[in-house]
Scaffold this active site. Structure first.
Site, mmCIF file in Angstrom:
data_model
loop_
_atom_site.group_PDB
_atom_site.id
_atom_site.type_symbol
_atom_site.label_atom_id
_atom_site.label_comp_id
_atom_site.label_asym_id
_atom_site.label_seq_id
_atom_site.Cartn_x
_atom_site.Cartn_y
_atom_site.Cartn_z
ATOM 1 N N LYS A 44 0.857 -1.198 0.000
ATOM 2 C CA LYS A 44 0.000 0.000 0.000
ATOM 3 C C LYS A 44 0.887 1.241 0.000
ATOM 4 O O LYS A 44 1.869 1.292 0.769
ATOM 5 C CB LYS A 44 -0.872 -0.055 1.265
ATOM 6 C CG LYS A 44 -1.912 1.031 1.384
ATOM 7 C CD LYS A 44 -2.749 0.791 2.653
ATOM 8 C CE LYS A 44 -3.898 1.773 2.769
ATOM 9 N NZ LYS A 44 -4.752 1.527 3.939
ATOM 10 N N SER A 69 -9.672 0.922 3.186
ATOM 11 C CA SER A 69 -8.896 1.758 2.303
ATOM 12 C C SER A 69 -7.805 1.012 1.549
ATOM 13 O O SER A 69 -7.282 1.512 0.551
ATOM 14 C CB SER A 69 -8.239 2.881 3.110
ATOM 15 O OG SER A 69 -7.325 2.347 4.065
ATOM 16 N N SER A 74 -9.801 -1.200 7.525
ATOM 17 C CA SER A 74 -9.225 -1.040 6.179
ATOM 18 C C SER A 74 -8.356 -2.181 5.679
ATOM 19 O O SER A 74 -7.972 -2.198 4.515
ATOM 20 C CB SER A 74 -8.425 0.262 6.098
ATOM 21 O OG SER A 74 -9.295 1.351 6.001
#
Lengths: 59, 470
Positions: free
Chosen positions: B81, B156, B180
């Protein structure tokens, strides 16, 4: 309510787009309902347990 | 090019790499080939580091050939990420404001993966600043769900979920502040583990809300999640929330007997207003476990009814503190949804925040009491099947409800309490994966992983896979 929200944010120097004002009003109305779930009596004796460590972080 | 190797898990690949039956270069080429093939549609990557990855793979291969095998992660291609810092590389946080930000140090998690010999293939898409759960990113484009390209991958860490599910990364890391890691894991049909708060250092990870943030693995299997957890665990004095707990050999602790498992069910909160297909699937798993000898026990955690208030106040307030200066200076640079949430956070009172922390303490006590009589708690991860890209609402048994309100209903308590929580796929309904959440006592991730391994052995995802183009 919309005027109050706008005024609070404006006093902080935050520019709020006009179309956010109704959205914020609706969001905060929903939040007010959530706030009603908080049982003040039950919380009276509860520590907030922050993780602040006197003397600084662990070495 | 065949992509059979890229479909394998770390647990399957590691012995093949160690015994030199599989070349890290060939494996990395297959992963990069999948990125070329699929990512035009899925958009899981913000940036691909093809040359750098191939060089790193060649180096790993050389080291292994010379007898310097570092361990199970050596030569494994992974993308992370884009919120974790790599020294000398851009970390965009999925934002416009930080689009040119270059970190001058490695995040502790990155540093550990580098030491383990991981090959990095690029940076993954995410919800802007991790402040949302759709990964419909206004600056880098929406990330799509590999199971159905019209649907969101959750967020997310949506890029991480989509990349692992489509074999564009063998495994990944996500961050989790309200769910997330677990939300995209559930949405994309993979395993996502949020460890106990303090277990994995967050140093070098851009914050969303300090007291709720976690880093954790997103993987194809429970074993891979355990492997990454044991590698990333450990006290870090650079992270003030890091807790000095001994790391455990989690991957060696997965075996257990269903007959010794006591599962807690909190019906009133965790099974309230759940999509009937999701509800059915999770209860089917519980029945299977019970038939195998596990004990199912009802538990009560009364303060959960205040959890949504505490989560909303804590996450919005802390996130608005992080971004306060930029909200004053350049609000137009935030995406519409993130700007709105930052405005909401500015409206919370100090009293709201303190009471939220009192609620968290109360939840800590009640969860600890529940775990005196059960090993784990099981629930759905999400109360719905993921909605289409662009939708602000979800359908739960014919009711149209706010996505934002519903999405962290079952995952948020894990962040408020910091307790370990894992999402794993337990079947497919309506063409989309269903996720089941397992929560456990603080610093006892092995209990969560053991229950997950028992469920994984049921093979509920057999025959199911995303419909990727050939």
């Amino acid at each position: 309510m919309a005027f109050d929200i706008h005024e609070i944010l404006e006093k902080k120097g935050i520019i709020v787009p006009e179309h956010h004002q109704d959205m914020l009003k609706a969001q905060m109305a929903g939040f007010e309902e959530l706030r009603q779930t908080v049982n003040q009596e039950q919380l009276k004796d509860f520590d907030m347990a922050l993780t602040h460590i006197p003397g600084g972080e662990q070495k | 090019m065949s992509n059979e190797l890229a479909q394998k898990s770390i647990g399957e690949l590691a012995p093949l790499i160690q015994s030199k039956q599989v070349s890290p270069v060939e494996l990395t080429e297959q992963v990069l080939s999948n990125v070329e093939l699929y990512d035009g549609e899925i958009n899981a990557y913000i940036s691909v580091q093809k040359e750098q990855a191939l060089q790193a793979a060649a180096q790993a291969e050389q080291e292994i050939q010379s007898g310097n095998y570092r361990g199970a992660l050596h030569g494994i291609p992974m993308a992370l990420k884009d919120i974790l810092y790599f020294k000398g590389e851009k970390a965009t946080m999925g934002s416009s404001i930080h689009s040119e930000f270059v970190a001058d140090f490695d995040a502790t998690a990155v540093s550990k993966l580098k030491m383990a010999g991981v090959t990095f293939t690029g940076k993954l898409n995410m919800h802007e600043y991790a402040w949302g759960a759709t990964t419909t990113n206004p600056h880098f484009g929406p990330c799509k769900n590999p199971w159905d390209l019209t649907k969101i991958p959750g967020g997310s860490s949506g890029g991480s979920g989509a990349a692992v599910a489509s074999h564009m990364s063998i495994a990944s890391l996500g961050t989790d502040t309200g769910g997330s890691i677990r939300i995209p894991a559930s949405s994309c049909g993979i395993v996502g583990l949020k460890p106990t708060h303090g277990r994995i250092s967050k140093y070098g990870c851009f914050p969303l809300a300090w007291s709720l943030d976690h880093i954790g693995p997103m993987t194809k299997t429970v074993y891979d999640a355990a492997l990454l957890l044991e590698l990333l665990s450990g006290y870090d004095p650079k992270d003030p929330t890091s807790i000095d707990q001994p790391a455990k050999n989690f991957s060696g602790l997965l075996e257990s007997d269903a007959k010794e498992l006591v599962i807690g069910i909190e019906e009133q909160y965790f099974f309230n207003n759940v999509d009937s297909q999701v509800d059915e699937q999770v209860r089917y798993v519980l029945k299977q476990l019970e038939d195998a000898g596990a004990v199912i026990k009802p538990v009560s955690i009364p303060s959960l009814k205040q959890a949504e208030f505490a989560e909303l106040v804590t996450i919005t307030t802390e996130a608005s503190a992080v971004h306060h200066a930029n909200l004053l200076k350049s609000p137009e640079k935030f995406g519409e949804d993130v700007r709105f949430l930052l405005e909401v956070g500015e409206l919370m009172s100090g009293v709201d925040y303190v009471q939220s922390q009192q609620i968290r303490r109360k939840l800590d006590v009640e969860f600890a009491a529940a775990f005196e009589s059960v090993d784990v708690l099981i629930s759905p991860t999400l109360p719905f099947l993921v909605p289409p890209i662009g939708s602000q609402t979800v359908d739960i048994n014919g009711q149209e409800l706010s996505y934002l309100d519903e999405v962290i209903r079952f995952t948020g308590p894990g962040n408020l309490t910091g307790l370990p929580a894992l999402s794993m796929p337990v079947g497919v309904r309506g063409g989309l994966p269903v996720g089941l959440q397992i929560m456990g006592p603080a610093f006892e991730e092995e209990k969560v992983l053991q229950a997950a391994a028992l469920i994984e052995a049921m093979d509920l995802m057999k025959g199911h896979a995303p419909m990727l183009k050939k």
